[in-house]
Design a protein around this motif. Sequence first.
Motif, PDB file in Angstrom:
ATOM      1  N   ARG A  81       0.809  -1.214   0.000  1.00 26.47           N
ATOM      2  CA  ARG A  81       0.000   0.000   0.000  1.00 26.47           C
ATOM      3  C   ARG A  81       0.845   1.267   0.000  1.00 26.47           C
ATOM      4  N   ILE A 126       0.987 -11.730   6.441  1.00 26.69           N
ATOM      5  CA  ILE A 126       1.409 -13.019   5.884  1.00 26.69           C
ATOM      6  C   ILE A 126       2.682 -13.477   6.582  1.00 26.69           C
ATOM      7  N   ASP A 152      -4.825 -15.999  11.093  1.00 23.45           N
ATOM      8  CA  ASP A 152      -4.403 -14.858  11.914  1.00 23.45           C
ATOM      9  C   ASP A 152      -5.549 -13.850  11.967  1.00 23.45           C
ATOM     10  N   GLU A 199      -5.807 -10.751  12.004  1.00 26.92           N
ATOM     11  CA  GLU A 199      -5.778  -9.491  11.262  1.00 26.92           C
ATOM     12  C   GLU A 199      -5.974  -9.689   9.770  1.00 26.92           C
ATOM     13  N   PRO A 253      -0.798  -8.380  -2.012  1.00 24.81           N
ATOM     14  CA  PRO A 253       0.184  -9.232  -1.329  1.00 24.81           C
ATOM     15  C   PRO A 253      -0.426 -10.517  -0.768  1.00 24.81           C
ATOM     16  N   LYS A 254      -1.697 -10.463  -0.449  1.00 21.28           N
ATOM     17  CA  LYS A 254      -2.342 -11.664   0.096  1.00 21.28           C
ATOM     18  C   LYS A 254      -2.366 -12.776  -0.947  1.00 21.28           C
ATOM     19  N   GLY A 293       1.173 -14.251  -1.311  1.00 17.23           N
ATOM     20  CA  GLY A 293       1.644 -15.113  -0.234  1.00 17.23           C
ATOM     21  C   GLY A 293       0.649 -16.205   0.118  1.00 17.23           C
ATOM     22  N   LEU A 294      -0.407 -16.350  -0.677  1.00 21.73           N
ATOM     23  CA  LEU A 294      -1.476 -17.284  -0.301  1.00 21.73           C
ATOM     24  C   LEU A 294      -0.998 -18.727  -0.122  1.00 21.73           C
ATOM     25  N   ASP A 351       1.950 -19.769   0.711  1.00 19.38           N
ATOM     26  CA  ASP A 351       2.787 -19.827   1.916  1.00 19.38           C
ATOM     27  C   ASP A 351       1.917 -19.799   3.162  1.00 19.38           C
ATOM     28  N   LEU A 352       0.871 -18.981   3.077  1.00 21.72           N
ATOM     29  CA  LEU A 352      -0.069 -18.895   4.193  1.00 21.72           C
ATOM     30  C   LEU A 352      -0.782 -20.234   4.373  1.00 21.72           C
ATOM     31  N   ARG A 389       0.317 -23.125   3.632  1.00 26.07           N
ATOM     32  CA  ARG A 389       1.246 -24.130   4.146  1.00 26.07           C
ATOM     33  C   ARG A 389       1.475 -23.980   5.638  1.00 26.07           C
ATOM     34  N   SER A 390       1.398 -22.752   6.138  1.00 23.97           N
ATOM     35  CA  SER A 390       1.707 -22.602   7.566  1.00 23.97           C
ATOM     36  C   SER A 390       0.464 -22.588   8.438  1.00 23.97           C
ATOM     37  N   PHE A 413     -13.417  -5.931   5.729  1.00 25.12           N
ATOM     38  CA  PHE A 413     -12.641  -5.306   6.787  1.00 25.12           C
ATOM     39  C   PHE A 413     -11.173  -5.712   6.646  1.00 25.12           C
ATOM     40  N   ALA A 414     -10.277  -4.770   6.840  1.00 24.79           N
ATOM     41  CA  ALA A 414      -8.839  -5.017   6.744  1.00 24.79           C
ATOM     42  C   ALA A 414      -8.395  -5.345   5.331  1.00 24.79           C
ATOM     43  N   CYS A 415      -9.209  -5.011   4.324  1.00 23.70           N
ATOM     44  CA  CYS A 415      -8.748  -5.179   2.944  1.00 23.70           C
ATOM     45  C   CYS A 415      -7.833  -3.998   2.636  1.00 23.70           C
ATOM     46  N   GLY A 416      -6.574  -4.265   2.356  1.00 27.20           N
ATOM     47  CA  GLY A 416      -5.605  -3.192   2.172  1.00 27.20           C
ATOM     48  C   GLY A 416      -5.849  -2.374   0.929  1.00 27.20           C
TER      49      GLY A 416
END
Lengths: 372, 320
Positions: free
Chosen positions: A80, A313, B48, B50, B88-89, B92-93, B95-96, B98-99, B249-252
């Motif tokens: 952003r 992330i 998570d 957030e 970015p979500k 990294g999806l 990777d997210l 996987r963890s 909510f929290a959508c960048g």
Amino acid sequence: MNINAPRVGSMQFMAKDFCERAGLGYVDSPPYSERTVELGVSVSPEHLCFPMKILLGSAIEALEDGADTLVTVAGFGPCRFNYFGEIQKRILKREGFEFEIVVFDGPRDAPVSFYRNVRRVLSGSPLGPVRFLRLLPLTVLKGRCYDEIEKQAMALRALEVEAGSVDRAAEECLSMLLPAQSRDEVEEVRCAVAERFQTVEVDKARLHLRVGLIGELMTCIEPYFNFDAPRWLAKKGAVVERSLHMSDIFTPMGRNPVFGADDREIGLAARPFVCHGIGGHGQINVAAAAMFARRGFDALVHFAPFACLPEVIARTVFSRISNEFDIPVLSISVDEQTGREGIQTRMEALTDLAWSRYRERVNAEERESVKA
Amino acid sequence: MRVGIPRAMLYHHYGECWLEFMETLGVEVFVSDYTTSDILTRGTVHADNENCLPVKVFSGHMFELKDRVDLALVPRVVSEEYGTWACPKFLGLPDLARSLDPDLPDVLAPVMDLGDRRCLWVKDWYRTARALGASRLSAAAAVTGLLENLARHRLQSRAHVDTGDMKIGVAGHLYNVHDPRVSLGLLDRIRAMDATPLTVDHVLRSRARYHANTLSRKIFWSFESRLAGTVLNWSRSRSVAGILFVTSFACGPGSMVGALLEDQLGREGSVPLMTITLDEHAAEAGLVTRLEAFIDMLRYSGRADTRVGGAAVRAGGGPR
């Protein structure tokens, strides 16, 4: 022309230094305070990210102090941050401020707009474009020296014999750095800095923790937003190392001299956890976390603004890093509601945990050696 | 071998293409069921806190795949348009995924970089196909089919069915808008109020791109750029009576583009714009009330039928 640049780590130092040598006026943004946060929050929409609100507040304070040109940087990444300049312009214009804003994109991404921006800034300077641009590398070099002083101070503060001696040394080093005017002089200052830090009396045998400080640029670097975590951790006996340094970001070719790993190494270190750049400094932070863990650090502290895209992330991934390397990671999100006490309680819990693990390990090693 | 695809996030954009790719390879595919409250709750618990709502929904769908499939397909979408980036979500999806939990199936994460004009990313899909046991020939055929499908998909716009006298533009991520649980049946509710909802995929990409290029700084998130272009197109051509900006909510990117659009539309004098923020606590009653108020306002302010050039100009600034 009175220029103002965002106040993040050594950026302010570099911008000021650059403007002085280029014959441009510069207005410092005042140190961050509650007023900055309040001003920023009052004009920005609710869901904007915290650093953006801070920069807005800080810009308003600078404009009140007489700045008329806001210089900021952006790029073309998925974070952003790259749209901050545009939103900042729109919001401040709506609020009725009179100013000009120059948003520098990376010269490689947008050479034309970079050149135009240079011309715009140049209109207030007696220098020609070539001499103007040739000032840049020296500025970055000085910024790098500044960051190195900071890095040294963080590493030594927990071991100092006399309280405050490291801070005094760091201040002296900075005052040595300020007047440097050429590459050679900066090199000389770097040697002098190394010598000055050697004269600081440190207790090398003292037991200490090693803590990695990672996180989003603003919250990780600026003491106001991480509640001065490096100093606080030093008081609890922790040697701190930080993943992000402002001058690393301005160093071309992906080298990160202060952090000590280039982009390729960072990509490799982050590999099993994050296999692709995720914007902002997400990948660097994941790589730094893995690197710190491999080097045997005792704990990691991660600061991020609330709902920061890359850091959320990264933070999801930290749970995996924490399991695999058996290292405690504390992730703290910061926004305008965050209070100092809450953060300190959590950091205290982390240092206590790290200390007890550390002592256990030392005891186990002793028992081993007795057996042997 | 059974490959699972979570019915969340970009499945709503490219799901058909991925399904066909897998079918060409002859791999059995399992797509998780439509989002239910259970899925949403599980996602909220495990992801998570957030994260934005769609990522939580995605996490819930990943848990739906647990024990049912051997592998999960979560393509890493890097960009959807030349010169832009995905959020970015999306980057990294995998990777997210996987963890999230060690018990989840392994994740296949071929890169999908639609902005790459040389299409180098298809190598990744070829490798994935080979890893799934396809022959060289059938892997190549599947990859070619995928490219063709994507090219066709990009040129299409969805045809709309008139369900009322008034058109409402619903500007929001397709995975929010087209998921009835997440959007709380927003589209159906608009239809029930005798209005026609138009979504972002009803407008041609080329038109959206044309309008997005008129902004003073290019938006470099692929979908948000399309969304902003669509909203500007609707507003400038007065082809809708009002615009609902649906964000989570929290959508960048949504937060930035929302601020940008409010400012831009306020300056231009647009049709009315209302922002709806969705999260896991969003309740139907609140949504219905606001929706009714919005549509009633449009009806009674005399702007119900779209008059080209005749719509009243909203005063600058406008409600925040």
